[in-house]
Structures are given as C-alpha cells and as structure tokens.
Design a protein around this motif. Structure first.
Motif, PDB file in Angstrom:
ATOM      1  N   VAL A 348      42.985  47.546  27.752  1.00 55.14           N
ATOM      2  CA  VAL A 348      42.086  46.425  27.513  1.00 55.14           C
ATOM      3  C   VAL A 348      42.462  45.246  28.407  1.00 55.14           C
ATOM      4  O   VAL A 348      41.596  44.592  29.004  1.00 55.14           O
ATOM      5  N   GLY A 349      43.763  44.983  28.517  1.00 55.93           N
ATOM      6  CA  GLY A 349      44.192  43.854  29.328  1.00 55.93           C
ATOM      7  C   GLY A 349      43.783  43.999  30.779  1.00 55.93           C
ATOM      8  O   GLY A 349      43.195  43.088  31.377  1.00 55.93           O
ATOM      9  N   LYS A 350      44.061  45.156  31.357  1.00 56.35           N
ATOM     10  CA  LYS A 350      43.743  45.372  32.768  1.00 56.35           C
ATOM     11  C   LYS A 350      42.236  45.471  32.992  1.00 56.35           C
ATOM     12  O   LYS A 350      41.674  44.788  33.860  1.00 56.35           O
ATOM     13  N   ILE A 351      41.583  46.363  32.237  1.00 58.72           N
ATOM     14  CA  ILE A 351      40.174  46.631  32.492  1.00 58.72           C
ATOM     15  C   ILE A 351      39.312  45.430  32.134  1.00 58.72           C
ATOM     16  O   ILE A 351      38.463  44.996  32.924  1.00 58.72           O
ATOM     17  N   PHE A 352      39.538  44.863  30.959  1.00 65.28           N
ATOM     18  CA  PHE A 352      38.712  43.744  30.522  1.00 65.28           C
ATOM     19  C   PHE A 352      38.973  42.507  31.370  1.00 65.28           C
ATOM     20  O   PHE A 352      38.039  41.796  31.772  1.00 65.28           O
ATOM     21  N   GLY A 353      40.259  42.235  31.651  1.00 65.52           N
ATOM     22  CA  GLY A 353      40.583  41.056  32.460  1.00 65.52           C
ATOM     23  C   GLY A 353      39.972  41.144  33.854  1.00 65.52           C
ATOM     24  O   GLY A 353      39.389  40.173  34.364  1.00 65.52           O
ATOM     25  N   THR A 354      40.100  42.317  34.472  1.00 64.32           N
ATOM     26  CA  THR A 354      39.516  42.501  35.805  1.00 64.32           C
ATOM     27  C   THR A 354      37.999  42.452  35.751  1.00 64.32           C
ATOM     28  O   THR A 354      37.339  41.890  36.640  1.00 64.32           O
ATOM     29  N   PHE A 355      37.419  43.037  34.698  1.00 60.26           N
ATOM     30  CA  PHE A 355      35.964  43.065  34.576  1.00 60.26           C
ATOM     31  C   PHE A 355      35.396  41.647  34.437  1.00 60.26           C
ATOM     32  O   PHE A 355      34.394  41.314  35.077  1.00 60.26           O
ATOM     33  N   VAL A 356      36.036  40.813  33.634  1.00 57.92           N
ATOM     34  CA  VAL A 356      35.516  39.461  33.408  1.00 57.92           C
ATOM     35  C   VAL A 356      35.514  38.654  34.702  1.00 57.92           C
ATOM     36  O   VAL A 356      34.500  38.038  35.072  1.00 57.92           O
ATOM     37  N   ILE A 357      36.644  38.668  35.414  1.00 57.61           N
ATOM     38  CA  ILE A 357      36.707  37.873  36.643  1.00 57.61           C
ATOM     39  C   ILE A 357      35.777  38.456  37.707  1.00 57.61           C
ATOM     40  O   ILE A 357      35.177  37.720  38.503  1.00 57.61           O
ATOM     41  N   SER A 358      35.627  39.791  37.719  1.00 61.36           N
ATOM     42  CA  SER A 358      34.710  40.417  38.682  1.00 61.36           C
ATOM     43  C   SER A 358      33.270  40.028  38.387  1.00 61.36           C
ATOM     44  O   SER A 358      32.474  39.784  39.307  1.00 61.36           O
ATOM     45  N   ALA A 359      32.928  39.991  37.099  1.00 66.88           N
ATOM     46  CA  ALA A 359      31.571  39.583  36.717  1.00 66.88           C
ATOM     47  C   ALA A 359      31.308  38.139  37.135  1.00 66.88           C
ATOM     48  O   ALA A 359      30.214  37.797  37.607  1.00 66.88           O
ATOM     49  N   LEU A 360      32.321  37.278  36.975  1.00 65.91           N
ATOM     50  CA  LEU A 360      32.163  35.886  37.396  1.00 65.91           C
ATOM     51  C   LEU A 360      31.997  35.776  38.908  1.00 65.91           C
ATOM     52  O   LEU A 360      31.369  34.837  39.407  1.00 65.91           O
ATOM     53  N   LEU A 361      32.566  36.725  39.628  1.00 73.01           N
ATOM     54  CA  LEU A 361      32.448  36.735  41.084  1.00 73.01           C
ATOM     55  C   LEU A 361      31.192  37.472  41.543  1.00 73.01           C
ATOM     56  O   LEU A 361      31.026  37.753  42.725  1.00 73.01           O
ATOM     57  N   ARG A 362      30.317  37.819  40.579  1.00 67.81           N
ATOM     58  CA  ARG A 362      29.034  38.463  40.838  1.00 67.81           C
ATOM     59  C   ARG A 362      29.177  39.855  41.431  1.00 67.81           C
ATOM     60  O   ARG A 362      28.371  40.294  42.270  1.00 67.81           O
ATOM     61  N   ILE A 363      30.227  40.554  41.030  1.00 69.94           N
ATOM     62  CA  ILE A 363      30.376  41.957  41.410  1.00 69.94           C
ATOM     63  C   ILE A 363      29.578  42.794  40.409  1.00 69.94           C
ATOM     64  O   ILE A 363      29.656  42.554  39.208  1.00 69.94           O
ATOM     65  N   PRO A 364      28.794  43.784  40.864  1.00 67.46           N
ATOM     66  CA  PRO A 364      28.001  44.602  39.944  1.00 67.46           C
ATOM     67  C   PRO A 364      28.841  45.228  38.838  1.00 67.46           C
ATOM     68  O   PRO A 364      30.052  45.451  39.002  1.00 67.46           O
ATOM     69  N   VAL A 365      28.189  45.504  37.689  1.00 67.25           N
ATOM     70  CA  VAL A 365      28.891  45.949  36.493  1.00 67.25           C
ATOM     71  C   VAL A 365      29.689  47.223  36.749  1.00 67.25           C
ATOM     72  O   VAL A 365      30.870  47.319  36.382  1.00 67.25           O
ATOM     73  N   ARG A 366      29.060  48.222  37.358  1.00 66.26           N
ATOM     74  CA  ARG A 366      29.755  49.485  37.599  1.00 66.26           C
ATOM     75  C   ARG A 366      30.997  49.279  38.467  1.00 66.26           C
ATOM     76  O   ARG A 366      32.065  49.837  38.190  1.00 66.26           O
ATOM     77  N   GLU A 367      30.869  48.484  39.502  1.00 61.76           N
ATOM     78  CA  GLU A 367      32.008  48.234  40.380  1.00 61.76           C
ATOM     79  C   GLU A 367      33.077  47.428  39.664  1.00 61.76           C
ATOM     80  O   GLU A 367      34.274  47.633  39.889  1.00 61.76           O
ATOM     81  N   ALA A 368      32.677  46.499  38.809  1.00 60.44           N
ATOM     82  CA  ALA A 368      33.650  45.691  38.070  1.00 60.44           C
ATOM     83  C   ALA A 368      34.470  46.562  37.118  1.00 60.44           C
ATOM     84  O   ALA A 368      35.696  46.423  37.028  1.00 60.44           O
ATOM     85  N   VAL A 369      33.786  47.475  36.401  1.00 62.14           N
ATOM     86  CA  VAL A 369      34.503  48.386  35.499  1.00 62.14           C
ATOM     87  C   VAL A 369      35.426  49.295  36.303  1.00 62.14           C
ATOM     88  O   VAL A 369      36.576  49.553  35.906  1.00 62.14           O
ATOM     89  N   THR A 370      34.935  49.791  37.433  1.00 62.52           N
ATOM     90  CA  THR A 370      35.758  50.669  38.274  1.00 62.52           C
ATOM     91  C   THR A 370      36.992  49.947  38.782  1.00 62.52           C
ATOM     92  O   THR A 370      38.099  50.519  38.805  1.00 62.52           O
ATOM     93  N   LEU A 371      36.840  48.710  39.187  1.00 56.10           N
ATOM     94  CA  LEU A 371      38.000  47.925  39.621  1.00 56.10           C
ATOM     95  C   LEU A 371      39.034  47.808  38.517  1.00 56.10           C
ATOM     96  O   LEU A 371      40.242  47.944  38.746  1.00 56.10           O
ATOM     97  N   GLY A 372      38.561  47.555  37.288  1.00 54.92           N
ATOM     98  CA  GLY A 372      39.483  47.440  36.169  1.00 54.92           C
ATOM     99  C   GLY A 372      40.240  48.729  35.925  1.00 54.92           C
ATOM    100  O   GLY A 372      41.461  48.718  35.677  1.00 54.92           O
ATOM    101  N   VAL A 373      39.544  49.867  35.995  1.00 61.78           N
ATOM    102  CA  VAL A 373      40.205  51.161  35.797  1.00 61.78           C
ATOM    103  C   VAL A 373      41.226  51.417  36.894  1.00 61.78           C
ATOM    104  O   VAL A 373      42.343  51.889  36.637  1.00 61.78           O
TER     105      VAL A 373
END
Length: 802
Positions: A348-373
């Motif tokens: 949760v810490g890695k995936i959610f933390g990366t996903f939130v900041i990626s979303a704020l940086l306007r990275i698409p949802v699929r790519e944001a989740v992938t970055l977190g994983v």
C-alpha cells in the motif's frame, strides 16, 4: 550450564585442512573442504532455482538451503552447515558483498542522478516517504507483539527502510525482460529507483549508527566520523584514483599495480568504516563511487571482478541469509497476521504513494499503477538491511523471517501485476519501403539496420556500409545495433542505466554513453560518419537472447528500415574455420527471418575488406551475385545494383541456367518467371553502361553448380545470393545442412568444404520481405491522420502473439 557448553563448543575451532579420508579424517569436519562443498552445493541449488523460477524474477533461492526447507533435516544441516562453519561462511560471504558493493558504486554515475527530472524525483520521494511512515507504524506493532524490549529508534529506522526500499538491479532486469526499459514508464521507474537507492543507503547508514549499544552521542560521533571519512576519500584518495585513470590510456592494458592498489584501497576503506561503526560495505561502496568513470580503468575493474563476485560470492550471501531464515518461526494467527500486515503496508505504501503523486503529475491511471508496482520491487539491498538488523539484535528470528518473506512476495508479484495492468501499444507510422528494390525504384532514403555482436564485426560492417552507399542515391541511413545479452552480470544491468535512450530499444545520441567497449564502437561509427555522406546512428539492444529478436524487429518497424543485416552465428577463427558463439544466437537469426517486417540479409563475415576499415578512396572489392531465380535472388540483385554505383566496386552478376532449358528446372508461376526476366533485362542494360558485368552459366545438376562456385570464389571478396533460390537439386549441394537460414547456396558458400577448396570471400544471404510472415506490424496501432485505430488480428495470429 547451557551457556558454558555453548562457549566451550565455540572455542573449539575447526582445523583448516584434513589429512584425507585414508588417514581417517572426515572432510566435513575441516573448514576448507567443508567450505568448498558448501560453495559447490549452493551454486548448483541457487542456479537451478533461478532457472526454474525465472518467470517469477525471484532473487537467489538461498532460503531453501536454510531451516525453512532442506535445513529441516537436522542431519543435513549439521553435516553440511554445522554451527562451527557459519562464521567462516559469513566472513567469505561478506567479503564478496564488499566487492559487490564496490562494483555497484563503480557503476553508479552521480552525474546521471543529478540530471534526474523533477517528475522522477517527486515519484522517488513519494515512493519512499509513505512506506517509511507505514514502516514506523509497523515497528510499533512489532515491538508490542514479537520484539518486546527492542530499542525503538533503531527498530523504527530499520523497519521503515525495509518497507521503503526499491531494488534497482532487480527492477532493471524485470523492465528489460518485459521490454519496458526504454518506454516512458521504464525511464521514470529507473530514474526514481536510482534516487530511491541513494536515499535508502543514507537511511541505512543512520539505522546502523543508531543500532549501536552506546548513547545517542556515540551515534552522532559515528555519523560525524563517516562524513569525515567520505571527505578524506574525496580529498586524498580521489586524486590518486584519477591519476591511475589518466595513466591508463585506451587500447593499452591497465597495469597490474593499479588493480592491486585499487583493491587494497577497497579493503582498507571497508576496514575503516567497520571500525567507525557503520558497516564494512559502506567503505567499499563509497570507493566505487569515487573511482572516475572515464577511460577503460573502471571497465577493466568490472571485468576482473564481476564474474567471480556474482557467480561465487554473491550466492554465498543469499545462502547466508537463507540459513538465518526459518519460516517455521512464523506460527499461529498472530505471526501470520503480522506477515499480512507487513506485506499490506509495504504494498500500500509503495503503490498508493507512487500512484497519488503520479496522478498529480497527470500520468495516466494505468501507468501510475504500474509505476507503483514496479517501485515495490525488493532485492539484495533489502536483504542487506535485514541481515544487519538481525546481526545488531534489532530484529529477532521471527521478525527477520516475516520481513524476508515480505521481500520475496513483493518481488514475486511484480511481473504478473505489471503484465496484467500495463500492456503498451506503441504507435508506428506505416511505410512501404520494406525492400531494397522498392527503396531503389522510388529513389527514396535507404534505411538499413546493421546488427553485430562484438567489435570484431565493426570493420566488415563499415566496409559493407561504404559499399552500399552508392553515388547516385541521395541518402543512406544506417542504424548500427549492438546486440548485448542481458546476462546475470551486474554490468549488463547498469549498461542500461548509462545508455542514452530513444525508441526501442534505444540509441546513443552523444558519444560517451556506454563506456569501455561501447565508447570504442561509438567512436568508430562517428568517425566513419564524419568522413562520408552516410548517416550512422549507433544503437544498443540489451535483452535476453530468447527475446532479443523482438527488439530487432520492433526497432526495424520503428525506424522504418528496408533491410536488416544480421551477423552469422559463427565467428571466423584464425585458421579460417568457423566456430559457433552459441545456439541461442542461431535461434535469434531464425526468429528474425521468420517474422521480419522488411528484407533481411545474413552476413557470413570472413573479413570483408580486411581486418580494418578501408577508406572510401581505397575501396576496391570484387562482388559476385549468384542468380538462380526467385524473389530472394531478385532482392539480392537489387541490393548489388546499388553497390555497383560505388566507383570502387567491381560487380559481376552470374545467372545459372539449366542445360536443357532457358530457365531453371523447377515449376514456377508465370509471374515469377516474368519478374526474373525483367530483373535480368535491367541488369543487362546496366552492364552495357559499364556499371557491372553480366554472364550466364549453363549447368547440369548440383556438381556443376558447386564447381562453378569454386571457380568464381578465387577472386571474389563478397558473394551475394538469395536465401531461397531456384537451385537444381538444392538439397545435395551439401550432404549435411546445419544452417537452413542460409539456404542451399549460402550454406555451401559458408561451409568449410567451400573455404578449404576455393575462397575466403564473405557471404551475404538475402531474404526478401514477405507480408505473409509479418505479424509484428499487426501488434501495433497504426498511426492515422486523425486518430489511432487498433488493428484487428485473426485468431491464429493472436494465439501466436500470446
């Protein structure tokens, strides 16, 4: 009483060597033979497990040699890994770890980290902050349940670091195997992981300083001493290393005294940092960073150390960790609940933390989740943290086992999750110049992708490019692709980090990207480009050999090339014979031929033009085209016709005809016959203009074909032939054909029988583009004028792609 007996057993040290079984000695009771047995056993087990579990991208399986699996047999554990031998095993493992961390520092380019973009920096900070905070919360739970009485400060930092680390080498390998290294998401993940690694090392140093038995003031002195040591390295040691680098010029061997001095500095630095109270590995790591990366010096150090370290010493460390890991200590609902809690917090810490900041940086949802994983990948650094924590009594056996399983689980799930979430479709522009003939007829830019394995192929490749440039055509663009196997070596991973990227897989825009041999290759192509009108762009494909054909084919599509030139899988030896460099390379060529998106040529290199690059004014080659008929022969003839425009090329086209017919005795469709005749008529017209020579040979059977080839081979520098010519009785040109990708004539020309009897000419076997074989173009979205329209595949093609 138990403590006294334990002390007595510890004081009875094992002797180093035995006098042999015939003298009644058991080798397993002596340190050296026992260590040798342990090393052999662990190399076999870990290599086997790494091979079997390769799809899961598991770190070395040392845990299975511990009490969790094989070690559950007390007889096995006491015989092969007795308690008296563990000190020796741990010592040797840590020496290997010291040199491994030196290699990591040697490969780390601080300049690249300073150039990290704001987006990657933000992702790295977010990806380490939230899991670290959750790690702090987890440490309170662990202290209240299974590590009662542990000091809160060290436990807090160790747990936070364990949950927030991203394993850069493991991540790079997963990205490479998933073909994501050079995508936008791959670049972001790699840059963020590099920053994450640096932060993790700083936090680990803090955790070790806090874990000492002294007061907080002592921990402060430890940190100040470490900072002073780093300053000393920069001021006093760096100039010495820089001087050794400057006095080790390119092309000359590095002096042995320089290698010896560097290794002594590494060990001395490890001793100093251990004496300070940090850890011996930090000294080696900082020395590695301090070594200048220019010139051949760093590459030579890597070459001399990495095989021994990665093959023997590093598995020792994984096994040493495995022997400390006993999954059986995790028992009962409380322990399993803690394991679930730790895994949940880490993910949760890695995936959610990366996903939130990626979303704020306007990275698409699929790519944001992938970055977190991807950022949730663990590895060797995680094991180092946990082992130090256990050695410093911060973690007990149960907490250590829980955190090790967490690291394994998060690594296991990375690839399946990324595969499920992220399936990129790379837009490519459709193009028609997929054959040499079409590019020649339209007088358009001729694009060639020339692949090679080693620098030995470079002179022949450049001489072939020079011969192909012609004089009437406007532009020739060559993408020189260096094929590098993604091996277990650390340098294969960090080669990816250093290289400039553009496209798939990537190509170097500026000169000194690769270092070492890569720089030499880059300089060779740059020098040729400056002296000619040919545009040469050097590329590097780093991949597993079982999938590197994907990089070749996809790059050819991306660069819209008309011809792929592949190196033959056999290398010319000094005695004139060929020796295979591996069956895997043989399969690479076959896969490219099977699904090529354009025409393909396989180059059998016997030193075309000699062992060095020939200047344009000195080019004087005799090239023979063997024409039997068929689409592949016509493509070879079209390529040779372009070569004939070069003033230094003497081209001879020989048409083989059957004795009882004006054509070959193989039933052909009328369109094919008509196309052959048209190609020959064009050839005759050019021959009258003086650009080439044309001749016909009437043959009867394979014996006369072979005799004619031997006769022509005496003065030829290069033979060109189609892969599938219409040859009379082609199957009997050679009694045994082990290279079907060369075809019947090409296989004979490349055989030792032909070389011994006739010629040392190189051979270029050409296969014309066949749309029926081209399924790779259908993988991608065709880039239209208004929108991207998915291409519909039939079921057979979809099944093959899967």
């Amino acid at each position: 009483m138990v403590e006294a007996n334990s002390t007595a057993r510890c004081e009875t040290a094992m002797k180093t060597t035995s006098e042999g079984v015939w003298q009644g000695d058991d080798p397993l009771h002596f340190a050296l033979p026992l260590l040798i047995l342990q090393i052999c056993l662990l190399v076999v087990v870990t290599r086997s497990l790494a091979f079997l579990l390769k799809p899961l991208r598991q770190p070395r399986g040392g845990i299975l040699l511990g009490p969790s699996a094989l070690g559950r047999s007390s007889k096995f554990l006491n015989s092969v890994f007795p308690s008296q031998s563990l000190t020796v095993l741990d010592t040797v493992a840590n020496i290997g770890l010291i040199f491994f961390l030196f290699l990591v520092g040697l490969e780390l380019d601080l300049r690249a980290i300073r150039r990290t973009g704001k987006k990657a920096l933000a992702i790295a900070i977010a990806g380490i902050s939230l899991p670290f905070l959750l790690g702090i919360g987890t440490s309170f739970v662990l202290r209240a349940t299974i590590i009662k009485g542990a000091r809160q400060g060290p436990l807090l930092v160790f747990t936070g670091v364990a949950l927030s680390i991203t394993a850069f080498p493991v991540l790079a390998r997963i990205l490479a195997e998933l073909k994501l290294l050079t995508t936008d998401i791959g670049r972001l993940a790699m840059s963020a992981a590099a920053v994450n690694d640096v932060i993790a090392w700083i936090l680990l140093a803090l955790a070790i300083a806090l874990s000492g038995s002294g007061s907080p003031l002592v921990a402060l002195w430890v940190l100040f001493s470490a900072a002073g040591f780093i300053i000393f390295l920069v001021i006093a040691v760096h100039p010495i290393l820089a001087w050794m680098v400057r006095t080790s010029p390119e092309g000359e061997p590095v002096r042995e005294v320089y290698i010896c001095t560097t290794l002594v500095i590494v060990l001395a630095a490890a001793f100093v940092t251990d004496a300070i109270g940090i850890h011996a590995l930090f000294g080696a790591f900082v020395v590695g960073i301090t070594v200048p990366k220019d010139g051949p010096f760093a590459g030579v150090l890597i070459e001399k150390l990495e095989d021994l370290v990665s093959i023997l010493f590093l598995p020792l460390y994984f096994v040493s960790s495995g022997l400390k890991t006993n999954v059986a200590t995790i028992s009962g609902a409380k322990s399993w609940g803690l394991l679930v809690l730790v895994i949940t917090n880490a993910c949760v810490g890695k995936i959610f933390g990366t996903f939130v900041i990626s979303a704020l940086l306007r990275i698409p949802v699929r790519e944001a989740v992938t970055l977190g994983v991807l950022m949730n990948t663990k590895g060797l650094v995680e094991l180092i943290v946990l082992n130090i924590g256990k050695d410093r009594k911060v973690l007990n056996d149960e907490a250590f086992a829980i955190l090790v399983l967490m690291a394994l689980f998060t690594t296991f799930i990375t690839t399946p999750l990324v595969t499920a979430v992220y399936k990129p479709a790379r837009p490519v522009a459709p193009y028609k110049q997929r054959t040499v003939k079409h590019a020649t007829e339209t007088d358009s830019e001729f694009r060639v992708m020339a692949c090679f394995h080693t620098s030995r192929n470079i002179p022949t490749l450049i001489n072939l490019i020079e011969s192909s440039r012609g004089t009437k055509r406007r532009r020739l663009t060559v993408y020189a692709m260096h094929l590098v196997e993604l091996s277990e070596r650390p340098s294969a991973i960090f080669m990816v980090q250093r290289a400039r990227r553009n496209g798939l897989p990537f190509w170097n825009r500026r000169g000194k990207a690769g270092g070492g041999a890569g720089e030499m290759i880059e300089v060779a192509f740059e020098a040729y480009q400056q002296l000619s009108s040919v545009s040469v762009r050097s590329m590097t494909a780093i991949s597993d050999l079982s999938t590197i054909h994907d990089d070749i084919i996809t790059s050819a599509l991306d660069k819209r090339v008309a011809l792929i030139i592949l190196p033959f899988h056999k290398m010319l030896q000094f005695d004139g014979s060929f020796e295979s460099i591996g069956h895997a390379y043989h399969l690479v060529n076959q896969r490219v031929l099977h699904h090529a998106p354009c025409s393909v040529a396989i180059l059998v290199d016997r030193g075309f033009g000699g062992a060095a690059q020939v200047s344009a004014k000195s080019v004087e080659y005799s090239i023979h085209v063997l024409f039997f008929g068929g689409v592949d022969d016509r493509e070879a003839l079209a390529y040779a016709s372009r070569m004939a425009e070069h003033p230094g090329i003497s081209l001879t086209v020989t048409r083989f005809m059957a004795a009882n017919s004006l054509s070959v005795p193989v039933p052909l469709v009328s369109d094919n016959i008509r196309a052959d005749e048209m190609a020959i008529e064009e050839c005759k017209a050019k021959a009258e203009e003086g650009n080439m020579k044309y001749e016909e040979r009437v043959v009867e059977g394979h014996t006369e074909v072979a005799a004619a080839l031997r006769d022509m081979g005496k003065g030829a520098n290069l033979f060109m032939v189609g892969r599938s010519p219409q040859v009379p009785e082609p199957q009997v040109l050679l009694e045994k054909q082990d290279c079907p990708e060369l075809g019947p004539v090409g296989g004979y020309l490349a055989s030792g029988e032909f070389t011994a009897m006739a010629s040392t000419a190189s051979v270029l076997v050409v296969q014309c583009y066949d749309p029926d074989r081209d399924i790779y173009s259908k993988r991608y979205i065709v880039k239209g004028d208004a929108s991207d329209v998915p291409v519909t595949l039939d079921r057979d093609i979809e099944a093959e792609l899967e």
